[in-house]
Design a protein around this motif. Structure first.
Motif, PDB file in Angstrom:
ATOM      1  N   VAL A   9       0.865  -1.183   0.000  1.00 51.96           N
ATOM      2  CA  VAL A   9       0.000   0.000   0.000  1.00 51.96           C
ATOM      3  C   VAL A   9       0.900   1.231   0.000  1.00 51.96           C
ATOM      4  O   VAL A   9       1.623   1.473   0.972  1.00 51.96           O
ATOM      5  N   ASN A  10       0.876   1.973  -1.081  1.00 50.89           N
ATOM      6  CA  ASN A  10       1.678   3.181  -1.206  1.00 50.89           C
ATOM      7  C   ASN A  10       0.845   4.407  -0.874  1.00 50.89           C
ATOM      8  O   ASN A  10      -0.361   4.452  -1.171  1.00 50.89           O
ATOM      9  N   ILE A  11       1.485   5.401  -0.291  1.00 54.27           N
ATOM     10  CA  ILE A  11       0.801   6.622   0.136  1.00 54.27           C
ATOM     11  C   ILE A  11       1.558   7.826  -0.412  1.00 54.27           C
ATOM     12  O   ILE A  11       2.789   7.892  -0.288  1.00 54.27           O
ATOM     13  N   GLN A  12       0.842   8.746  -1.014  1.00 53.48           N
ATOM     14  CA  GLN A  12       1.456   9.945  -1.585  1.00 53.48           C
ATOM     15  C   GLN A  12       1.478  11.068  -0.552  1.00 53.48           C
ATOM     16  O   GLN A  12       0.483  11.312   0.134  1.00 53.48           O
ATOM     17  N   ARG A  13       2.626  11.736  -0.446  1.00 49.75           N
ATOM     18  CA  ARG A  13       2.723  12.973   0.340  1.00 49.75           C
ATOM     19  C   ARG A  13       3.469  13.995  -0.501  1.00 49.75           C
ATOM     20  O   ARG A  13       4.670  13.898  -0.687  1.00 49.75           O
ATOM     21  N   LYS A  14       2.718  14.957  -1.027  1.00 48.08           N
ATOM     22  CA  LYS A  14       3.276  15.935  -1.960  1.00 48.08           C
ATOM     23  C   LYS A  14       3.936  15.183  -3.116  1.00 48.08           C
ATOM     24  O   LYS A  14       3.300  14.426  -3.809  1.00 48.08           O
ATOM     25  N   GLN A  15       5.242  15.376  -3.321  1.00 48.56           N
ATOM     26  CA  GLN A  15       5.930  14.714  -4.431  1.00 48.56           C
ATOM     27  C   GLN A  15       6.564  13.388  -4.022  1.00 48.56           C
ATOM     28  O   GLN A  15       7.299  12.788  -4.807  1.00 48.56           O
ATOM     29  N   THR A  16       6.274  12.947  -2.821  1.00 48.86           N
ATOM     30  CA  THR A  16       6.911  11.748  -2.279  1.00 48.86           C
ATOM     31  C   THR A  16       5.957  10.559  -2.309  1.00 48.86           C
ATOM     32  O   THR A  16       4.766  10.708  -2.031  1.00 48.86           O
ATOM     33  N   THR A  17       6.486   9.394  -2.648  1.00 50.12           N
ATOM     34  CA  THR A  17       5.737   8.148  -2.546  1.00 50.12           C
ATOM     35  C   THR A  17       6.276   7.345  -1.374  1.00 50.12           C
ATOM     36  O   THR A  17       7.456   6.983  -1.344  1.00 50.12           O
ATOM     37  N   LEU A  18       5.416   7.101  -0.391  1.00 50.95           N
ATOM     38  CA  LEU A  18       5.766   6.278   0.759  1.00 50.95           C
ATOM     39  C   LEU A  18       5.313   4.852   0.472  1.00 50.95           C
ATOM     40  O   LEU A  18       4.129   4.596   0.270  1.00 50.95           O
ATOM     41  N   VAL A  19       6.249   3.936   0.438  1.00 49.86           N
ATOM     42  CA  VAL A  19       5.962   2.543   0.096  1.00 49.86           C
ATOM     43  C   VAL A  19       5.841   1.739   1.381  1.00 49.86           C
ATOM     44  O   VAL A  19       6.738   1.776   2.234  1.00 49.86           O
ATOM     45  N   GLY A  20       4.726   1.021   1.508  1.00 49.34           N
ATOM     46  CA  GLY A  20       4.504   0.281   2.747  1.00 49.34           C
ATOM     47  C   GLY A  20       3.853  -1.062   2.526  1.00 49.34           C
ATOM     48  O   GLY A  20       3.391  -1.389   1.426  1.00 49.34           O
ATOM     49  N   SER A  75      10.696   3.837  -0.568  1.00 49.85           N
ATOM     50  CA  SER A  75      10.061   5.153  -0.666  1.00 49.85           C
ATOM     51  C   SER A  75      10.996   6.129  -1.376  1.00 49.85           C
ATOM     52  O   SER A  75      12.223   6.001  -1.314  1.00 49.85           O
ATOM     53  N   THR A  76      10.415   7.103  -2.053  1.00 48.49           N
ATOM     54  CA  THR A  76      11.231   8.101  -2.743  1.00 48.49           C
ATOM     55  C   THR A  76      11.726   9.141  -1.749  1.00 48.49           C
ATOM     56  O   THR A  76      11.237   9.258  -0.633  1.00 48.49           O
ATOM     57  N   GLY A  77      12.712   9.938  -2.174  1.00 51.99           N
ATOM     58  CA  GLY A  77      13.241  10.990  -1.320  1.00 51.99           C
ATOM     59  C   GLY A  77      14.703  10.769  -0.991  1.00 51.99           C
ATOM     60  O   GLY A  77      15.185   9.638  -0.928  1.00 51.99           O
ATOM     61  N   SER A  78      15.413  11.856  -0.770  1.00 54.12           N
ATOM     62  CA  SER A  78      16.841  11.821  -0.519  1.00 54.12           C
ATOM     63  C   SER A  78      17.147  11.757   0.970  1.00 54.12           C
ATOM     64  O   SER A  78      16.503  12.439   1.778  1.00 54.12           O
ATOM     65  N   THR A  79      18.166  10.972   1.322  1.00 57.17           N
ATOM     66  CA  THR A  79      18.617  10.940   2.716  1.00 57.17           C
ATOM     67  C   THR A  79      19.155  12.304   3.152  1.00 57.17           C
ATOM     68  O   THR A  79      19.171  12.604   4.346  1.00 57.17           O
ATOM     69  N   LEU A  80      19.594  13.122   2.208  1.00 57.18           N
ATOM     70  CA  LEU A  80      20.153  14.435   2.535  1.00 57.18           C
ATOM     71  C   LEU A  80      19.073  15.440   2.923  1.00 57.18           C
ATOM     72  O   LEU A  80      19.385  16.497   3.475  1.00 57.18           O
ATOM     73  N   GLU A  81      17.813  15.119   2.652  1.00 57.24           N
ATOM     74  CA  GLU A  81      16.701  16.007   2.985  1.00 57.24           C
ATOM     75  C   GLU A  81      15.879  15.502   4.165  1.00 57.24           C
ATOM     76  O   GLU A  81      14.951  16.163   4.615  1.00 57.24           O
ATOM     77  N   MET A  82      16.229  14.340   4.671  1.00 55.26           N
ATOM     78  CA  MET A  82      15.464  13.695   5.739  1.00 55.26           C
ATOM     79  C   MET A  82      15.830  14.256   7.105  1.00 55.26           C
ATOM     80  O   MET A  82      16.976  14.616   7.365  1.00 55.26           O
TER      81      MET A  82
END
Length: 254
Positions: A9-20, A75-82
């Motif tokens: 079940v994936n969840i969208q947050r703005k431009q990010t896809t959270l994969v779960g 999930s998408t997104g950079s570790t440098l922005e986390m």
């Protein structure tokens, strides 16, 4: 034993896809639900054992990779922005979406997490209070702001890229921590809290959980003698039994 199924079940947050991964039951009914957050540098595989056994005991369980939370997650997104604050935003979004799903009993929604995931779960529970039935925290990393201040006394000293937890994090991780009191963001949560912490934890000393327990209105701290930062084998089973007992007691009081 409930017939447990698992689906992505994936969840969208703005431009990010959270994969779960959602662990649910074939009976089509709503079940008390646990959102289980992995720690820094971890993906859902690190908490799969907890998710599987909690689901086998009748709970709906959702685990997901934080955006930028590890180099192995989906999930998408950079570790440098986390940071713990971006992860808190991820978790708030997950709570909003999960509450609408047919497998989820929104009146019995629990947050759980280990290490940094536990600290993030605690922050979000404090904000959402009445939406969350209880907290289950495994060696929560309330040390994070102190650790940041130990390494950097002012913002200008923080590099753009810092090796941390087998990956690289950015200034975004450390900068907001220098003036952040995580304990001030705990005590608004008034529902039951279970904290399980190893007495031999050298990464996050148990003293941080002892202090946190004093901030909560209904906290139970369960030390595990000899356990370090992470539960394996017998200690993992002890933690699962403690969580199941806590959940049973919490639901009986709802």
């Amino acid at each position: 034993m409930p017939d447990t199924k698992v689906k992505t079940v994936n969840i969208q947050r703005k431009q990010t896809t959270l994969v779960g991964q959602l662990y649910y039951h074939a009976d089509g009914r709503q079940h008390p639900t646990i959102i289980f957050c992995p720690g820094l540098g971890e993906d859902v595989s690190f908490v799969a054992g907890y998710a599987q056994q909690l689901a086998a005991s009748g709970y709906t369980v959702y685990t997901f990779d934080f955006s930028g939370g590890s180099i192995t997650g989906w999930s998408t997104g950079s570790t440098l922005e986390m940071s713990i604050f971006t992860e808190a935003d991820d978790l708030r979004r997950v709570v909003r979406v999960l509450r609408q799903r047919p497998e989820v009993d929104a009146s019995q929604l629990y947050l759980a997490g280990e290490s940094q995931g536990g600290a993030v779960a605690a922050m979000v529970a404090n904000d959402l209070n009445q939406q969350i039935a209880g907290l289950l925290l495994l060696y929560p990393a309330f040390i994070i702001p102190d650790d940041a201040r130990k390494h950097y006394q002012d913002i200008d000293a923080i590099p753009e890229k810092i090796p941390h937890a087998f990956m690289a994090v950015g200034r975004a991780y450390y900068e907001p921590l220098l003036n952040y009191d995580i304990y001030a963001h705990l005590f608004d949560f008034t529902r039951p809290v279970l904290i399980i912490h190893g007495e031999a934890d050298r990464v996050v000393p148990i003293s941080y959980s002892r202090r946190a327990a004093r901030y909560y209105a209904q906290a139970t701290l369960r030390p595990i003698p000899g356990a370090g930062h992470g539960f394996y084998g017998r200690n993992e089973q002890v933690a699962i039994q403690l969580m199941l007992a806590f959940l049973s007691q919490s639901q009986s009081n709802l």
